[in-house]
Design a protein around this motif. Sequence first.
Motif, PDB file in Angstrom:
ATOM      1  N   GLY A  90      21.434   6.109  14.819  1.00  0.00           N
ATOM      2  CA  GLY A  90      20.054   4.973  14.700  1.00  0.00           C
ATOM      3  C   GLY A  90      19.562   5.478  14.134  1.00  0.00           C
ATOM      4  N   TRP A  91      18.187   6.609  14.471  1.00  0.00           N
ATOM      5  CA  TRP A  91      17.375   7.473  13.889  1.00  0.00           C
ATOM      6  C   TRP A  91      17.504   7.515  12.472  1.00  0.00           C
ATOM      7  N   TRP A  92      18.556   7.829  12.141  1.00  0.00           N
ATOM      8  CA  TRP A  92      18.841   7.616  10.935  1.00  0.00           C
ATOM      9  C   TRP A  92      18.587   6.641   9.714  1.00  0.00           C
ATOM     10  N   MET A  93      19.190   5.300  10.270  1.00  0.00           N
ATOM     11  CA  MET A  93      19.456   4.287  10.418  1.00  0.00           C
ATOM     12  C   MET A  93      17.682   4.081  10.129  1.00  0.00           C
ATOM     13  N   LEU A  94      17.102   4.023  10.729  1.00  0.00           N
ATOM     14  CA  LEU A  94      15.875   3.987  11.598  1.00  0.00           C
ATOM     15  C   LEU A  94      14.517   4.606  10.202  1.00  0.00           C
ATOM     16  N   GLY A  95      15.131   5.876  10.335  1.00  0.00           N
ATOM     17  CA  GLY A  95      14.026   5.895   8.796  1.00  0.00           C
ATOM     18  C   GLY A  95      14.730   5.777   7.704  1.00  0.00           C
ATOM     19  N   ALA A  96      15.487   5.074   7.258  1.00  0.00           N
ATOM     20  CA  ALA A  96      16.136   4.127   6.294  1.00  0.00           C
ATOM     21  C   ALA A  96      15.653   2.761   6.337  1.00  0.00           C
ATOM     22  N   SER A  97      15.558   2.222   7.374  1.00  0.00           N
ATOM     23  CA  SER A  97      14.871   0.964   7.053  1.00  0.00           C
ATOM     24  C   SER A  97      12.893   1.609   6.918  1.00  0.00           C
ATOM     25  N   VAL A  98      12.776   1.976   7.527  1.00  0.00           N
ATOM     26  CA  VAL A  98      11.458   2.637   7.015  1.00  0.00           C
ATOM     27  C   VAL A  98      11.513   2.689   5.595  1.00  0.00           C
ATOM     28  N   LEU A  99      12.260   3.573   4.504  1.00  0.00           N
ATOM     29  CA  LEU A  99      11.893   4.182   3.175  1.00  0.00           C
ATOM     30  C   LEU A  99      12.030   2.556   2.588  1.00  0.00           C
ATOM     31  N   VAL A 100      13.275   1.271   3.023  1.00  0.00           N
ATOM     32  CA  VAL A 100      13.498  -0.001   2.276  1.00  0.00           C
ATOM     33  C   VAL A 100      12.593  -1.036   2.669  1.00  0.00           C
ATOM     34  N   THR A 101      11.281  -0.690   3.293  1.00  0.00           N
ATOM     35  CA  THR A 101      10.520  -1.959   3.305  1.00  0.00           C
ATOM     36  C   THR A 101       9.924  -1.602   2.832  1.00  0.00           C
ATOM     37  N   VAL A 102       9.409   0.149   2.897  1.00  0.00           N
ATOM     38  CA  VAL A 102       8.538   0.240   2.324  1.00  0.00           C
ATOM     39  C   VAL A 102       8.166  -0.201   0.458  1.00  0.00           C
ATOM     40  N   VAL A 103       9.763   0.532  -0.168  1.00  0.00           N
ATOM     41  CA  VAL A 103      10.268  -0.317  -1.538  1.00  0.00           C
ATOM     42  C   VAL A 103      10.213  -1.824  -2.106  1.00  0.00           C
ATOM     43  N   LEU A 104      10.716  -1.912  -0.648  1.00  0.00           N
ATOM     44  CA  LEU A 104      10.371  -3.395  -1.423  1.00  0.00           C
ATOM     45  C   LEU A 104       9.154  -3.735  -1.441  1.00  0.00           C
ATOM     46  N   LEU A 105       8.408  -3.057  -0.861  1.00  0.00           N
ATOM     47  CA  LEU A 105       6.668  -3.790  -0.766  1.00  0.00           C
ATOM     48  C   LEU A 105       5.876  -3.806  -1.647  1.00  0.00           C
ATOM     49  N   VAL A 106       6.038  -2.160  -1.999  1.00  0.00           N
ATOM     50  CA  VAL A 106       5.788  -1.548  -2.747  1.00  0.00           C
ATOM     51  C   VAL A 106       6.381  -2.606  -4.761  1.00  0.00           C
ATOM     52  N   VAL A 107       7.084  -2.662  -4.601  1.00  0.00           N
ATOM     53  CA  VAL A 107       8.389  -3.722  -5.314  1.00  0.00           C
ATOM     54  C   VAL A 107       7.864  -5.022  -5.889  1.00  0.00           C
ATOM     55  N   ALA A 108       7.142  -5.677  -4.469  1.00  0.00           N
ATOM     56  CA  ALA A 108       6.978  -7.296  -4.204  1.00  0.00           C
ATOM     57  C   ALA A 108       6.229  -7.840  -5.245  1.00  0.00           C
ATOM     58  N   PRO A 109       4.923  -6.863  -5.945  1.00  0.00           N
ATOM     59  CA  PRO A 109       4.536  -8.083  -6.569  1.00  0.00           C
ATOM     60  C   PRO A 109       5.020  -7.503  -8.694  1.00  0.00           C
ATOM     61  N   ARG A 110       5.925  -6.760  -8.652  1.00  0.00           N
ATOM     62  CA  ARG A 110       6.925  -6.801  -9.964  1.00  0.00           C
ATOM     63  C   ARG A 110       7.640  -8.526  -9.461  1.00  0.00           C
ATOM     64  N   ARG A 111       8.674  -8.170  -8.370  1.00  0.00           N
ATOM     65  CA  ARG A 111       9.335  -9.149  -8.310  1.00  0.00           C
ATOM     66  C   ARG A 111       9.321 -10.838  -8.196  1.00  0.00           C
ATOM     67  N   ALA A 112       7.703 -10.813  -8.124  1.00  0.00           N
ATOM     68  CA  ALA A 112       7.537 -11.733  -8.438  1.00  0.00           C
ATOM     69  C   ALA A 112       6.867 -12.187  -9.528  1.00  0.00           C
ATOM     70  N   ARG A 113       5.857 -11.566 -10.732  1.00  0.00           N
ATOM     71  CA  ARG A 113       6.248 -11.338 -12.102  1.00  0.00           C
ATOM     72  C   ARG A 113       7.582 -12.050 -12.670  1.00  0.00           C
ATOM     73  N   ALA A 114       8.359 -11.330 -12.348  1.00  0.00           N
ATOM     74  CA  ALA A 114       9.484 -11.173 -12.776  1.00  0.00           C
ATOM     75  C   ALA A 114      10.148 -12.768 -12.910  1.00  0.00           C
ATOM     76  N   ILE A 115      10.143 -13.543 -12.532  1.00  0.00           N
ATOM     77  CA  ILE A 115      10.355 -14.662 -12.440  1.00  0.00           C
ATOM     78  C   ILE A 115       9.519 -15.688 -13.102  1.00  0.00           C
ATOM     79  N   GLY A 116      10.850 -16.549 -13.946  1.00  0.00           N
ATOM     80  CA  GLY A 116      10.239 -17.327 -14.891  1.00  0.00           C
ATOM     81  C   GLY A 116      11.086 -19.120 -15.027  1.00  0.00           C
ATOM     82  N   PHE A 117      10.357 -19.438 -15.980  1.00  0.00           N
ATOM     83  CA  PHE A 117      10.932 -20.925 -16.518  1.00  0.00           C
ATOM     84  C   PHE A 117      10.563 -21.240 -17.792  1.00  0.00           C
ATOM     85  N   GLN A 118      11.287 -21.789 -18.309  1.00  0.00           N
ATOM     86  CA  GLN A 118      10.843 -22.588 -19.540  1.00  0.00           C
ATOM     87  C   GLN A 118      11.788 -23.810 -19.357  1.00  0.00           C
TER      88      GLN A 118
END
Length: 201
Positions: A90-118
């Motif tokens: 469970g503690w390993w899962m908690l560490g992985a959860s924190v890591l996943v959250t940090v990665v998602l927050l870092v790439v959040a602006p890029r994920r939003a900018r990647a959306i587009g339409f024509q």
Amino acid sequence: MTPTIRKPSPTAGGAERMTDHRPDAGQPVTAVGEVRAGGSPDGGRLDYGGPWRRVSRKYVGVVVAESIVTGVVLAGISLFFALVIGAWFGWWMLGASVLVTVVLLVVAPRRARAIGFQLRDDDLLFRQGIMFFRIVAVPYGRMQLIDINRGPLARVLGLSDLKFVTAAASTGVSIPGLPAAEADKLRDRLVALAESRRSGL
């Protein structure tokens, strides 16, 4: 260095695709479909004939909020295994959860900018994704329902999601992060285009 010659070759339905005729070239890349990392229009390898319209910058806040909620849920599950069940992993899962959250927050602006339409002559082209780049073309004549959704946070930020429902469920597209007024105008325009294509005008 071997020169690169690109020639249009016919595909089904009369469309054209650009084929790389170098001896060491890989598989041809079609104009519409799912493209792996590195094959986005921003990289200059694919040309879709027009500029991409981006979603609102405020949508980054929605992506950040979703990332935080995902991290809280994962952390809660991890703590349940660690404290209630007493599982050591469970503690390993908690560490992985924190890591996943940090990665998602870092790439959040890029994920939003990647959306587009024509808006093209006969269809709407939608793109999204970073590692796995997805591009979908939705013909106007196949649009059966155009819906506007506004979640709680989106309403606070004045944003809307525009969803298209077609005869094929796999081609359903949802454009998030549009300003409310722009979403209403785009819906009305797409409804008119869909009716004109279905009536044969």
